[in-house]
Design an enzyme around this catalytic site. Sequence first.
Site, mmCIF file in Angstrom:
data_model
loop_
_atom_site.group_PDB
_atom_site.id
_atom_site.type_symbol
_atom_site.label_atom_id
_atom_site.label_comp_id
_atom_site.label_asym_id
_atom_site.label_seq_id
_atom_site.Cartn_x
_atom_site.Cartn_y
_atom_site.Cartn_z
ATOM 1 N N ASP A 11 0.874 -1.153 0.000
ATOM 2 C CA ASP A 11 0.000 0.000 0.000
ATOM 3 C C ASP A 11 0.928 1.224 0.000
ATOM 4 O OD1 ASP A 11 -2.312 1.635 0.533
ATOM 5 O OD2 ASP A 11 -1.657 1.709 2.622
ATOM 6 N N LEU A 12 0.417 2.379 -0.346
ATOM 7 C CA LEU A 12 1.275 3.580 -0.378
ATOM 8 C C LEU A 12 1.094 4.446 0.874
ATOM 9 C CD1 LEU A 12 3.175 5.565 -1.858
ATOM 10 C CD2 LEU A 12 1.166 6.457 -3.032
ATOM 11 N N ASP A 13 -0.096 5.041 0.979
ATOM 12 C CA ASP A 13 -0.323 5.999 2.058
ATOM 13 C C ASP A 13 -0.291 5.308 3.415
ATOM 14 O OD1 ASP A 13 -0.718 7.751 0.023
ATOM 15 O OD2 ASP A 13 -2.892 7.774 0.169
ATOM 16 N N THR A 19 1.387 10.112 3.469
ATOM 17 C CA THR A 19 0.388 10.979 2.832
ATOM 18 C C THR A 19 -0.945 10.879 3.558
ATOM 19 O OG1 THR A 19 0.391 9.249 1.177
ATOM 20 C CG2 THR A 19 1.190 11.394 0.486
ATOM 21 N N LYS A 47 -8.958 5.637 5.834
ATOM 22 C CA LYS A 47 -7.691 5.100 5.327
ATOM 23 C C LYS A 47 -7.939 3.934 4.369
ATOM 24 C CE LYS A 47 -4.739 6.660 9.054
ATOM 25 N NZ LYS A 47 -3.818 6.274 10.140
ATOM 26 N N SER A 116 -2.337 0.953 -4.310
ATOM 27 C CA SER A 116 -2.860 2.122 -3.609
ATOM 28 C C SER A 116 -4.203 2.513 -4.199
ATOM 29 C CB SER A 116 -1.893 3.295 -3.757
ATOM 30 O OG SER A 116 -2.502 4.477 -3.292
ATOM 31 N N ALA A 117 -5.146 2.855 -3.316
ATOM 32 C CA ALA A 117 -6.457 3.320 -3.771
ATOM 33 C C ALA A 117 -6.386 4.740 -4.314
ATOM 34 C CB ALA A 117 -7.443 3.262 -2.607
ATOM 35 N N LYS A 147 -11.112 -1.208 -1.319
ATOM 36 C CA LYS A 147 -10.777 -2.003 -0.146
ATOM 37 C C LYS A 147 -11.911 -1.774 0.876
ATOM 38 C CE LYS A 147 -5.953 -0.685 -0.961
ATOM 39 N NZ LYS A 147 -4.818 0.127 -0.518
ATOM 40 N N GLU A 171 -0.019 -3.286 4.558
ATOM 41 C CA GLU A 171 -1.070 -2.273 4.690
ATOM 42 C C GLU A 171 -1.067 -1.608 6.058
ATOM 43 O OE1 GLU A 171 -3.683 -0.617 3.758
ATOM 44 O OE2 GLU A 171 -4.092 -1.294 1.731
ATOM 45 N N ASP A 172 -1.536 -0.350 6.090
ATOM 46 C CA ASP A 172 -1.681 0.351 7.373
ATOM 47 C C ASP A 172 -3.147 0.487 7.788
ATOM 48 O OD1 ASP A 172 -2.286 2.224 5.273
ATOM 49 O OD2 ASP A 172 -2.220 3.799 6.791
HETATM 50 P P1 B16 Z 1 -7.117 9.908 -3.786
HETATM 51 P P2 B16 Z 1 -3.809 3.997 -0.011
HETATM 52 C C1 B16 Z 1 -5.772 5.791 -0.116
HETATM 53 O O1 B16 Z 1 -4.460 5.416 -0.396
HETATM 54 C C2 B16 Z 1 -5.835 6.614 1.153
HETATM 55 O O2 B16 Z 1 -5.468 5.812 2.276
HETATM 56 C C3 B16 Z 1 -7.229 7.129 1.349
HETATM 57 O O3 B16 Z 1 -7.293 7.902 2.529
HETATM 58 C C4 B16 Z 1 -7.633 7.943 0.124
HETATM 59 O O4 B16 Z 1 -8.968 8.418 0.255
HETATM 60 C C5 B16 Z 1 -7.512 7.067 -1.120
HETATM 61 O O5 B16 Z 1 -6.188 6.591 -1.222
HETATM 62 C C6 B16 Z 1 -7.891 7.803 -2.389
HETATM 63 O O6 B16 Z 1 -6.931 8.805 -2.637
HETATM 64 O O7 B16 Z 1 -8.152 10.857 -3.313
HETATM 65 O O8 B16 Z 1 -5.727 10.513 -3.884
HETATM 66 O O9 B16 Z 1 -7.502 9.167 -5.049
HETATM 67 O O10 B16 Z 1 -3.758 3.944 1.490
HETATM 68 O O11 B16 Z 1 -4.672 2.929 -0.646
HETATM 69 O O12 B16 Z 1 -2.432 4.100 -0.647
HETATM 70 MG MG MG Z 2 -2.828 3.162 3.403
#
Ligand code: B16
Ligand code: MG
Length: 219
Positions: A11-13, A19, A47, A116-117, A147, A171-172
């Site tokens: 996962d990224l964030d 982030t 998240k 990453s989402a 997710k 994942e976090d």
């Molecule tokens: P965006 P991850 C997710 O990233 C974030 O954890 C989540 O808080 C965010 O709403 C989602 O990406 C969408 O991000 O608005 O930049 O498309 O944790 O899956 O890396």
């Molecule tokens: Mg995350």
Amino acid sequence: MNRSDAGVVFDLDGVITDTAEYHYTAWKSLADRLGVPFDRQLNERLKGVSRMESLEIILESSDRVFTDEQKTKLAAEKNTAYVALIETITPENLLPGAQEILELLKREGYRIGLASASKNALPVIKSLQVAEYFDYIVNAATIKNSKPDPEIFFAAVSGLGLTPEVCIGVEDAIAGIKAIKAAGMFAVGVGKPDILCQADVVIKNLREFKIEDYLQYVR
Ligand code: B16
Ligand code: MG
């Protein structure tokens, strides 16, 4: 050694970079403007969740009814604030152990994926200067089910040319751990054990990621 028969999907964030904190800041300023309560406890639910679903969670406590068009504008407002925040990202924003584990996995030949989402994942990865480590990066725009649905992890694993049982997910977020488990992968949680209790193992940060300890579960 070449371990190209096994993969690690990150996962990224909140795992590679923080982030998650920028998402929080951007949502918080929108929530304050709308006068809806938003704190770090509610933020836990966002998240790993998509932008529009995050907005729905924030608006749950609002008395106002918003049209789809208004919601799209609100989500765009949040994203503009978020994009401005991530423009400041440099390799110094890598979380502890991230660079080292990516280097080690690459050196040993593991396949490395990103699930990453975030639709902003690519610019973030480029600003962190770690794009070259990834063999496959899922395009979040192509994912229909967020997710905890396993879709994004299935997409990452298949993009790596592997199957879930030979892959480890990192994942976090609670939703992310659920997604990894639903995909049939070994789940490493990064964060607090009480929050990530569904993970197979929980570590504080990527400095504690020990691939040799997990290999027995992925073959
Ligand atoms: P965006 P991850 C997710 O990233 C974030 O954890 C989540 O808080 C965010 O709403 C989602 O990406 C969408 O991000 O608005 O930049 O498309 O944790 O899956 O890396
Ligand atoms: Mg995350």
